[in-house]
Motif scaffolding. Structure first.
Motif, PDB file in Angstrom:
ATOM      1  N   ARG A 133       0.819  -1.220   0.000  1.00 60.15           N
ATOM      2  CA  ARG A 133       0.000   0.000   0.000  1.00 60.15           C
ATOM      3  C   ARG A 133       0.848   1.262   0.000  1.00 60.15           C
ATOM      4  O   ARG A 133       0.483   2.272  -0.616  1.00 60.15           O
ATOM      5  N   ILE A 134       2.010   1.215   0.654  1.00 60.08           N
ATOM      6  CA  ILE A 134       2.844   2.420   0.709  1.00 60.08           C
ATOM      7  C   ILE A 134       3.914   2.426  -0.386  1.00 60.08           C
ATOM      8  O   ILE A 134       4.803   3.263  -0.392  1.00 60.08           O
ATOM      9  N   GLY A 135       3.802   1.475  -1.316  1.00 56.46           N
ATOM     10  CA  GLY A 135       4.643   1.517  -2.503  1.00 56.46           C
ATOM     11  C   GLY A 135       6.015   0.905  -2.383  1.00 56.46           C
ATOM     12  O   GLY A 135       6.870   1.131  -3.242  1.00 56.46           O
ATOM     13  N   ILE A 136       6.256   0.093  -1.348  1.00 54.05           N
ATOM     14  CA  ILE A 136       7.580  -0.495  -1.161  1.00 54.05           C
ATOM     15  C   ILE A 136       7.739  -1.785  -1.966  1.00 54.05           C
ATOM     16  O   ILE A 136       8.831  -2.099  -2.429  1.00 54.05           O
ATOM     17  N   LEU A 137       6.657  -2.527  -2.145  1.00 54.77           N
ATOM     18  CA  LEU A 137       6.725  -3.754  -2.935  1.00 54.77           C
ATOM     19  C   LEU A 137       5.416  -3.954  -3.689  1.00 54.77           C
ATOM     20  O   LEU A 137       4.453  -3.209  -3.489  1.00 54.77           O
ATOM     21  N   GLU A 138       5.401  -4.947  -4.565  1.00 61.84           N
ATOM     22  CA  GLU A 138       4.195  -5.297  -5.323  1.00 61.84           C
ATOM     23  C   GLU A 138       3.810  -6.738  -5.020  1.00 61.84           C
ATOM     24  O   GLU A 138       4.679  -7.610  -4.946  1.00 61.84           O
ATOM     25  N   ILE A 139       2.521  -6.962  -4.838  1.00 61.86           N
ATOM     26  CA  ILE A 139       2.013  -8.313  -4.638  1.00 61.86           C
ATOM     27  C   ILE A 139       1.634  -8.893  -5.995  1.00 61.86           C
ATOM     28  O   ILE A 139       0.973  -8.233  -6.794  1.00 61.86           O
ATOM     29  N   ILE A 140       2.082 -10.112  -6.254  1.00 62.27           N
ATOM     30  CA  ILE A 140       1.828 -10.782  -7.529  1.00 62.27           C
ATOM     31  C   ILE A 140       0.681 -11.763  -7.350  1.00 62.27           C
ATOM     32  O   ILE A 140       0.717 -12.618  -6.458  1.00 62.27           O
ATOM     33  N   GLU A 141      -0.334 -11.622  -8.175  1.00 59.86           N
ATOM     34  CA  GLU A 141      -1.466 -12.544  -8.119  1.00 59.86           C
ATOM     35  C   GLU A 141      -1.155 -13.780  -8.957  1.00 59.86           C
ATOM     36  O   GLU A 141      -0.829 -13.676 -10.135  1.00 59.86           O
ATOM     37  N   THR A 142      -1.204 -14.954  -8.344  1.00 59.06           N
ATOM     38  CA  THR A 142      -0.988 -16.200  -9.078  1.00 59.06           C
ATOM     39  C   THR A 142      -2.199 -17.107  -8.877  1.00 59.06           C
ATOM     40  O   THR A 142      -3.053 -16.853  -8.023  1.00 59.06           O
ATOM     41  N   SER A 143      -2.238 -18.190  -9.628  1.00 60.08           N
ATOM     42  CA  SER A 143      -3.353 -19.134  -9.497  1.00 60.08           C
ATOM     43  C   SER A 143      -3.336 -19.839  -8.145  1.00 60.08           C
ATOM     44  O   SER A 143      -4.356 -20.366  -7.694  1.00 60.08           O
ATOM     45  N   ASP A 144      -2.171 -19.837  -7.478  1.00 56.10           N
ATOM     46  CA  ASP A 144      -2.054 -20.491  -6.169  1.00 56.10           C
ATOM     47  C   ASP A 144      -2.212 -19.523  -5.001  1.00 56.10           C
ATOM     48  O   ASP A 144      -2.201 -19.933  -3.845  1.00 56.10           O
ATOM     49  N   GLY A 145      -2.329 -18.220  -5.302  1.00 52.78           N
ATOM     50  CA  GLY A 145      -2.477 -17.235  -4.246  1.00 52.78           C
ATOM     51  C   GLY A 145      -1.540 -16.063  -4.428  1.00 52.78           C
ATOM     52  O   GLY A 145      -0.838 -15.961  -5.451  1.00 52.78           O
ATOM     53  N   GLU A 146      -1.513 -15.164  -3.453  1.00 50.57           N
ATOM     54  CA  GLU A 146      -0.682 -13.970  -3.541  1.00 50.57           C
ATOM     55  C   GLU A 146       0.782 -14.331  -3.314  1.00 50.57           C
ATOM     56  O   GLU A 146       1.111 -15.140  -2.447  1.00 50.57           O
ATOM     57  N   ALA A 147       1.652 -13.681  -4.093  1.00 45.13           N
ATOM     58  CA  ALA A 147       3.066 -14.036  -4.068  1.00 45.13           C
ATOM     59  C   ALA A 147       3.923 -12.785  -4.184  1.00 45.13           C
ATOM     60  O   ALA A 147       3.428 -11.678  -4.442  1.00 45.13           O
ATOM     61  N   LEU A 148       5.252 -12.974  -3.982  1.00 40.93           N
ATOM     62  CA  LEU A 148       6.212 -11.871  -4.000  1.00 40.93           C
ATOM     63  C   LEU A 148       7.464 -12.291  -4.761  1.00 40.93           C
ATOM     64  O   LEU A 148       7.768 -13.471  -4.873  1.00 40.93           O
ATOM     65  N   SER A 149       8.203 -11.288  -5.241  1.00 41.19           N
ATOM     66  CA  SER A 149       9.509 -11.554  -5.823  1.00 41.19           C
ATOM     67  C   SER A 149      10.485 -11.885  -4.698  1.00 41.19           C
ATOM     68  O   SER A 149      10.183 -11.710  -3.513  1.00 41.19           O
ATOM     69  N   ILE A 150      11.679 -12.342  -5.064  1.00 43.99           N
ATOM     70  CA  ILE A 150      12.669 -12.727  -4.051  1.00 43.99           C
ATOM     71  C   ILE A 150      13.039 -11.547  -3.155  1.00 43.99           C
ATOM     72  O   ILE A 150      13.091 -11.672  -1.927  1.00 43.99           O
ATOM     73  N   SER A 151      13.298 -10.369  -3.754  1.00 47.18           N
ATOM     74  CA  SER A 151      13.688  -9.225  -2.934  1.00 47.18           C
ATOM     75  C   SER A 151      12.525  -8.744  -2.074  1.00 47.18           C
ATOM     76  O   SER A 151      12.730  -8.313  -0.928  1.00 47.18           O
ATOM     77  N   ALA A 152      11.297  -8.833  -2.584  1.00 45.81           N
ATOM     78  CA  ALA A 152      10.132  -8.439  -1.784  1.00 45.81           C
ATOM     79  C   ALA A 152       9.941  -9.391  -0.611  1.00 45.81           C
ATOM     80  O   ALA A 152       9.582  -8.969   0.498  1.00 45.81           O
ATOM     81  N   VAL A 153      10.183 -10.677  -0.831  1.00 45.20           N
ATOM     82  CA  VAL A 153      10.120 -11.656   0.263  1.00 45.20           C
ATOM     83  C   VAL A 153      11.101 -11.267   1.364  1.00 45.20           C
ATOM     84  O   VAL A 153      10.791 -11.324   2.560  1.00 45.20           O
ATOM     85  N   HIS A 154      12.302 -10.849   0.954  1.00 44.79           N
ATOM     86  CA  HIS A 154      13.306 -10.471   1.943  1.00 44.79           C
ATOM     87  C   HIS A 154      12.851  -9.256   2.741  1.00 44.79           C
ATOM     88  O   HIS A 154      13.092  -9.180   3.954  1.00 44.79           O
ATOM     89  N   LEU A 155      12.181  -8.308   2.086  1.00 43.52           N
ATOM     90  CA  LEU A 155      11.681  -7.129   2.799  1.00 43.52           C
ATOM     91  C   LEU A 155      10.661  -7.535   3.871  1.00 43.52           C
ATOM     92  O   LEU A 155      10.680  -7.008   4.993  1.00 43.52           O
ATOM     93  N   VAL A 156       9.781  -8.457   3.515  1.00 46.15           N
ATOM     94  CA  VAL A 156       8.776  -8.927   4.489  1.00 46.15           C
ATOM     95  C   VAL A 156       9.475  -9.674   5.622  1.00 46.15           C
ATOM     96  O   VAL A 156       9.116  -9.517   6.793  1.00 46.15           O
ATOM     97  N   ARG A 157      10.482 -10.472   5.287  1.00 42.82           N
ATOM     98  CA  ARG A 157      11.223 -11.199   6.334  1.00 42.82           C
ATOM     99  C   ARG A 157      11.933 -10.217   7.273  1.00 42.82           C
ATOM    100  O   ARG A 157      11.988 -10.441   8.489  1.00 42.82           O
ATOM    101  N   ILE A 158      12.506  -9.158   6.714  1.00 41.17           N
ATOM    102  CA  ILE A 158      13.193  -8.172   7.556  1.00 41.17           C
ATOM    103  C   ILE A 158      12.219  -7.583   8.567  1.00 41.17           C
ATOM    104  O   ILE A 158      12.540  -7.463   9.755  1.00 41.17           O
ATOM    105  N   TRP A 159      11.019  -7.220   8.099  1.00 41.66           N
ATOM    106  CA  TRP A 159      10.059  -6.655   9.049  1.00 41.66           C
ATOM    107  C   TRP A 159       9.600  -7.708  10.054  1.00 41.66           C
ATOM    108  O   TRP A 159       9.381  -7.402  11.232  1.00 41.66           O
ATOM    109  N   GLY A 160       9.481  -8.956   9.615  1.00 43.51           N
ATOM    110  CA  GLY A 160       9.144 -10.029  10.555  1.00 43.51           C
ATOM    111  C   GLY A 160      10.201 -10.180  11.631  1.00 43.51           C
ATOM    112  O   GLY A 160       9.881 -10.413  12.809  1.00 43.51           O
ATOM    113  N   GLN A 161      11.459 -10.024  11.252  1.00 46.31           N
ATOM    114  CA  GLN A 161      12.549 -10.088  12.234  1.00 46.31           C
ATOM    115  C   GLN A 161      12.515  -8.875  13.163  1.00 46.31           C
ATOM    116  O   GLN A 161      12.845  -8.987  14.350  1.00 46.31           O
ATOM    117  N   MET A 162      12.107  -7.721  12.616  1.00 51.81           N
ATOM    118  CA  MET A 162      11.935  -6.535  13.459  1.00 51.81           C
ATOM    119  C   MET A 162      10.864  -6.795  14.512  1.00 51.81           C
ATOM    120  O   MET A 162      11.031  -6.439  15.684  1.00 51.81           O
TER     121      MET A 162
END
Length: 256
Positions: A133-162
């Motif tokens: 929503r704030i423009g840091i990453l893009e969510i990819i719609e796939t037939s299996d569900g919402e997904a992310l690129s490798i670098s976007a996954v890392h951004l989510v992991r960083i915040w999870g570690q925070m």
């Protein structure tokens, strides 16, 4: 198809030339091929394998990941498939991993499902949507569900570690606060790009410019990170002493 093959042959090399360009022995290159780390070569005939610039770039990315992040081939493959890193990686590593995925799949890298992150980071989906929503990453719609690129996954992991470190609702921390970083990143990235272009345009070849960027960006990230850390503690000391010199986000210089 014939036009594509003709273009590939004009910009191609055989194994001996690929060895010379990369400095990597053919048996090692064959291991990369076997493990799916680099794309298969074009094969105009059964006994002929034709390699291109994408193979040179992919091999260079693998060597940098091994040298700079001490990754094994199996670890690189796991990261390309979206698995978590066993150790902390440089930011530049994720660009190299995405290059490898793009080369391996012809530019259509397999995104990582957000649900695969939720076991380790239960709020991964919520965090991904806030960051989108704030423009840091893009969510990819796939037939299996919402997904992310490798670098976007890392951004989510960083915040999870925070969150695990204690930066959570108790301290009223939310990924929303990271919106400021998009302005800072745009400003710094724009200045760096313009400065690099002005100093290299028509002075070096495209390949030389690419080599310079590969070398310089990780170093500049380290340089900027150290400056930011020093500034953080300097301003924190002022705040503890009763001072306040915090500028509002809208005072960040414009990027134009």
């Amino acid at each position: 198809m014939l036009a594509l093959l003709s273009h590939a042959l004009e910009n191609s090399m055989k194994m001996r030339e690929l060895e010379q360009r990369t400095g990597v022995h053919r048996e090692v290159i064959r291991v990369y091929l076997r493990d799916g780390l680099i794309p298969e070569p074009a094969r105009p005939r059964r006994t002929i394998a034709i390699y291109g610039e994408e193979h040179v770039q992919a091999i260079a990315a693998i060597r940098r990941l091994q040298r700079e992040n001490r990754l094994t081939l199996s670890q690189i493959r796991a990261l390309m498939d979206g698995e978590a890193a066993e150790a902390r990686l440089d930011a530049a590593a994720f660009d190299q991993l995405e290059q490898l995925v793009d080369h391996r799949t012809g530019g259509d890298g397999q995104p990582v499902l957000i649900t695969t992150l939720e076991r380790e980071y239960p709020q991964a989906l919520e965090d991904a949507h806030i960051l989108a929503r704030i423009g840091i990453l893009e969510i990819i719609e796939t037939s299996d569900g919402e997904a992310l690129s490798i670098s976007a996954v890392h951004l989510v992991r960083i915040w999870g570690q925070m969150r695990k470190a204690g930066f959570d609702q108790r301290l009223t921390y939310s990924p929303d606060i990271l919106g400021f970083y998009t302005k800072a990143a745009e400003f710094v990235g724009n200045w760096e790009a313009q400065t690099f272009f002005e100093r290299t345009n028509e002075r070096v070849t495209t390949r030389e410019a690419a080599d310079l960027i590969e070398q310089a960006l990780p170093l500049m990230l380290d340089f900027f990170g150290l400056l930011r850390q020093r500034a953080f503690f300097r301003h924190l000391e002022k705040l503890h002493a009763g001072g306040s010199d915090r500028p509002p986000p809208d005072e960040l210089p414009a990027t134009s």
